[in-house]
Motif scaffolding. Structure first.
Motif, PDB file in Angstrom:
ATOM      1  N   GLY A 107       0.816  -1.209   0.000  1.00  9.04           N
ATOM      2  CA  GLY A 107       0.000   0.000   0.000  1.00  9.04           C
ATOM      3  C   GLY A 107       0.847   1.254   0.000  1.00  9.04           C
ATOM      4  N   ARG A 108       1.903   1.269   0.805  1.00  7.79           N
ATOM      5  CA  ARG A 108       2.788   2.441   0.868  1.00  7.79           C
ATOM      6  C   ARG A 108       3.502   2.634  -0.466  1.00  7.79           C
ATOM      7  NH1 ARG A 108       2.855   4.762   6.395  1.00  7.79           N
ATOM      8  NH2 ARG A 108       3.739   6.449   5.200  1.00  7.79           N
ATOM      9  N   LYS A 109       3.945   1.520  -1.060  1.00 17.12           N
ATOM     10  CA  LYS A 109       4.622   1.610  -2.354  1.00 17.12           C
ATOM     11  C   LYS A 109       3.688   2.226  -3.390  1.00 17.12           C
ATOM     12  CE  LYS A 109       6.673  -1.170  -6.043  1.00 17.12           C
ATOM     13  NZ  LYS A 109       5.976  -0.416  -7.063  1.00 17.12           N
ATOM     14  N   GLU A 110       2.471   1.733  -3.433  1.00 15.70           N
ATOM     15  CA  GLU A 110       1.491   2.214  -4.409  1.00 15.70           C
ATOM     16  C   GLU A 110       1.179   3.698  -4.206  1.00 15.70           C
ATOM     17  OE1 GLU A 110      -3.235   1.550  -5.108  1.00 15.70           O
ATOM     18  OE2 GLU A 110      -2.030  -0.253  -4.777  1.00 15.70           O
ATOM     19  N   ARG A 111       1.071   4.120  -2.940  1.00 16.12           N
ATOM     20  CA  ARG A 111       0.674   5.493  -2.645  1.00 16.12           C
ATOM     21  C   ARG A 111       1.842   6.478  -2.612  1.00 16.12           C
ATOM     22  NH1 ARG A 111      -2.543   1.953  -0.059  1.00 16.12           N
ATOM     23  NH2 ARG A 111      -4.765   2.353   0.153  1.00 16.12           N
ATOM     24  N   GLU A 112       3.064   5.982  -2.376  1.00 18.08           N
ATOM     25  CA  GLU A 112       4.198   6.891  -2.193  1.00 18.08           C
ATOM     26  C   GLU A 112       5.320   6.675  -3.198  1.00 18.08           C
ATOM     27  OE1 GLU A 112       5.330   6.537   1.947  1.00 18.08           O
ATOM     28  OE2 GLU A 112       3.215   6.552   2.528  1.00 18.08           O
ATOM     29  N   ILE A 113       5.816   5.458  -3.318  1.00 23.10           N
ATOM     30  CA  ILE A 113       6.980   5.202  -4.167  1.00 23.10           C
ATOM     31  C   ILE A 113       6.627   5.299  -5.654  1.00 23.10           C
ATOM     32  CG2 ILE A 113       8.795   3.544  -4.777  1.00 23.10           C
ATOM     33  CD1 ILE A 113       9.047   4.773  -1.951  1.00 23.10           C
ATOM     34  N   ASP A 114       5.525   4.671  -6.062  1.00 26.58           N
ATOM     35  CA  ASP A 114       5.156   4.698  -7.483  1.00 26.58           C
ATOM     36  C   ASP A 114       4.957   6.127  -8.002  1.00 26.58           C
ATOM     37  OD1 ASP A 114       5.386   1.955  -7.454  1.00 26.58           O
ATOM     38  OD2 ASP A 114       3.223   1.567  -7.506  1.00 26.58           O
ATOM     39  N   PRO A 115       4.208   6.986  -7.282  1.00 25.47           N
ATOM     40  CA  PRO A 115       4.090   8.377  -7.761  1.00 25.47           C
ATOM     41  C   PRO A 115       5.432   9.124  -7.755  1.00 25.47           C
ATOM     42  CG  PRO A 115       2.341   7.891  -6.191  1.00 25.47           C
ATOM     43  CD  PRO A 115       3.299   6.740  -6.157  1.00 25.47           C
ATOM     44  N   ALA A 116       6.288   8.830  -6.771  1.00 29.35           N
ATOM     45  CA  ALA A 116       7.609   9.470  -6.731  1.00 29.35           C
ATOM     46  C   ALA A 116       8.439   9.052  -7.941  1.00 29.35           C
ATOM     47  CB  ALA A 116       8.333   9.118  -5.433  1.00 29.35           C
ATOM     48  N   ASP A 146      17.809   6.996  -9.805  1.00 27.78           N
ATOM     49  CA  ASP A 146      18.513   5.713  -9.734  1.00 27.78           C
ATOM     50  C   ASP A 146      18.327   5.059  -8.364  1.00 27.78           C
ATOM     51  OD1 ASP A 146      19.390   6.058 -12.318  1.00 27.78           O
ATOM     52  OD2 ASP A 146      21.411   6.696 -11.753  1.00 27.78           O
ATOM     53  N   PHE A 147      18.467   5.850  -7.310  1.00 24.58           N
ATOM     54  CA  PHE A 147      18.304   5.338  -5.947  1.00 24.58           C
ATOM     55  C   PHE A 147      16.895   4.799  -5.730  1.00 24.58           C
ATOM     56  CE2 PHE A 147      17.103   6.010  -1.489  1.00 24.58           C
ATOM     57  CZ  PHE A 147      18.063   5.239  -0.850  1.00 24.58           C
ATOM     58  N   THR A 148      15.902   5.564  -6.146  1.00 24.39           N
ATOM     59  CA  THR A 148      14.505   5.155  -5.951  1.00 24.39           C
ATOM     60  C   THR A 148      14.178   3.920  -6.784  1.00 24.39           C
ATOM     61  OG1 THR A 148      13.970   7.479  -5.543  1.00 24.39           O
ATOM     62  CG2 THR A 148      12.121   6.006  -5.910  1.00 24.39           C
ATOM     63  N   GLN A 149      14.714   3.843  -7.992  1.00 28.40           N
ATOM     64  CA  GLN A 149      14.509   2.647  -8.816  1.00 28.40           C
ATOM     65  C   GLN A 149      15.185   1.431  -8.188  1.00 28.40           C
ATOM     66  OE1 GLN A 149      15.977   4.245 -12.578  1.00 28.40           O
ATOM     67  NE2 GLN A 149      13.895   4.196 -13.411  1.00 28.40           N
ATOM     68  N   THR A 150      16.336   1.629  -7.579  1.00 24.29           N
ATOM     69  CA  THR A 150      17.023   0.525  -6.899  1.00 24.29           C
ATOM     70  C   THR A 150      16.179   0.008  -5.747  1.00 24.29           C
ATOM     71  OG1 THR A 150      19.191   1.373  -7.521  1.00 24.29           O
ATOM     72  CG2 THR A 150      19.120  -0.132  -5.637  1.00 24.29           C
ATOM     73  N   LEU A 151      15.632   0.920  -4.940  1.00 22.32           N
ATOM     74  CA  LEU A 151      14.757   0.498  -3.837  1.00 22.32           C
ATOM     75  C   LEU A 151      13.518  -0.216  -4.352  1.00 22.32           C
ATOM     76  CD1 LEU A 151      14.853   3.522  -1.359  1.00 22.32           C
ATOM     77  CD2 LEU A 151      15.929   1.286  -1.107  1.00 22.32           C
ATOM     78  N   ASP A 152      12.952   0.289  -5.434  1.00 19.80           N
ATOM     79  CA  ASP A 152      11.770  -0.328  -6.017  1.00 19.80           C
ATOM     80  C   ASP A 152      12.090  -1.740  -6.519  1.00 19.80           C
ATOM     81  OD1 ASP A 152       8.971  -0.120  -6.914  1.00 19.80           O
ATOM     82  OD2 ASP A 152       9.831  -0.141  -8.938  1.00 19.80           O
ATOM     83  N   GLY A 153      13.246  -1.906  -7.146  1.00 30.04           N
ATOM     84  CA  GLY A 153      13.666  -3.228  -7.609  1.00 30.04           C
ATOM     85  C   GLY A 153      13.914  -4.178  -6.453  1.00 30.04           C
ATOM     86  N   TRP A 154      14.541  -3.660  -5.386  1.00 34.31           N
ATOM     87  CA  TRP A 154      14.778  -4.476  -4.190  1.00 34.31           C
ATOM     88  C   TRP A 154      13.453  -4.931  -3.594  1.00 34.31           C
ATOM     89  CZ3 TRP A 154      13.457  -3.474   0.946  1.00 34.31           C
ATOM     90  CH2 TRP A 154      13.993  -4.380   1.886  1.00 34.31           C
ATOM     91  N   TYR A 155      12.490  -4.027  -3.509  1.00 34.86           N
ATOM     92  CA  TYR A 155      11.168  -4.375  -2.982  1.00 34.86           C
ATOM     93  C   TYR A 155      10.556  -5.514  -3.809  1.00 34.86           C
ATOM     94  CZ  TYR A 155       6.151  -4.137  -2.278  1.00 34.86           C
ATOM     95  OH  TYR A 155       4.839  -4.471  -2.050  1.00 34.86           O
ATOM     96  N   ALA A 156      10.616  -5.396  -5.132  1.00 31.90           N
ATOM     97  CA  ALA A 156      10.060  -6.436  -6.011  1.00 31.90           C
ATOM     98  C   ALA A 156      10.746  -7.782  -5.780  1.00 31.90           C
ATOM     99  CB  ALA A 156      10.179  -6.012  -7.471  1.00 31.90           C
ATOM    100  N   GLN A 157      12.067  -7.754  -5.573  1.00 28.36           N
ATOM    101  CA  GLN A 157      12.800  -8.993  -5.310  1.00 28.36           C
ATOM    102  C   GLN A 157      12.392  -9.603  -3.968  1.00 28.36           C
ATOM    103  OE1 GLN A 157      16.899  -7.896  -5.498  1.00 28.36           O
ATOM    104  NE2 GLN A 157      16.930  -7.739  -7.726  1.00 28.36           N
ATOM    105  N   MET A 158      12.212  -8.778  -2.958  1.00 26.88           N
ATOM    106  CA  MET A 158      11.888  -9.264  -1.617  1.00 26.88           C
ATOM    107  C   MET A 158      10.499  -9.903  -1.561  1.00 26.88           C
ATOM    108  SD  MET A 158      14.506  -8.949   0.275  1.00 26.88           S
ATOM    109  CE  MET A 158      15.491  -9.274  -1.168  1.00 26.88           C
TER     110      MET A 158
END
Length: 186
Positions: A107-116, A146-158
């Protein structure tokens, strides 16, 4: 009797303390205090609760409970369950901690990370074609993307790591670094 079996009786002190603390934490995380308190009550409850029971137990308005239940359901942290002989709606919370944390993270990813990410991509694209953007600003925008994409990729892997393996990784903490190749920072 368990802590919340009979709402006509006062909550056990530890249960009340947890509900109040969870409400305070919710406020710090950007979640309405009532929403967090209702979640805490349902999480600790040994039986499904109706909105009226929640309102009387926590001493909050029925309309506030209704709106809070909708928000918790939207986060997929609670669900409505049928109770034999009852026409009212009853609710239970997700009690698997890993599942609960996974749903909150999603939920946080959808509401915060994706728009960022979307905004950063647009900013980087605009900056590339704008001669008014200085090299420092362009470089920093790209670094943040790059940093935010790295975190997003890490989240997907986890998401694909089994919970028991993830728990082991978390317990390892900083000790896991010794198993990784170390490269000097530039």
């Amino acid at each position: 009797m368990t802590e919340i079996s009979d709402n006509s009786q006062k909550l056990a002190p530890a249960v009340e303390r947890f509900i109040l603390h969870w409400g305070d934490l919710g406020g710090q995380w950007g979640v309405n205090r009532s929403v967090a308190q209702i979640h805490a009550l349902l999480y600790l409850s040994d039986k499904p609760l109706a909105a009226e029971d929640i309102a009387s137990t926590l001493g909050i308005a029925r309309s506030n409970v209704s709106n809070s239940l909708k928000e918790l359901a939207a986060w997929n942290l609670i669900r409505r369950v049928p109770v034999m002989g009852e026409r009212r709606d009853f609710f239970v919370a997700e009690t698997d901690l890993w599942e609960m944390v996974t749903r909150i993270a999603a939920g946080r990813k959808e509401r915060e990370i994706d728009p960022a990410l979307k905004a950063l991509r647009e900013c980087v694209a605009e900056a590339e074609g704008d001669p008014r953007i200085g090299a420092v600003a362009a470089r920093r925008l790209k670094a943040m993307l790059d940093f935010t994409q790295t975190l997003d990729g890490w989240y997907a892997q986890m998401l694909n790591v089994p919970h028991n393996t993830l728990a082991k990784l978390i317990r390892l903490g900083g000790r896991i670094v010794r198993y990784l190749p170390v490269k000097a920072e530039p």
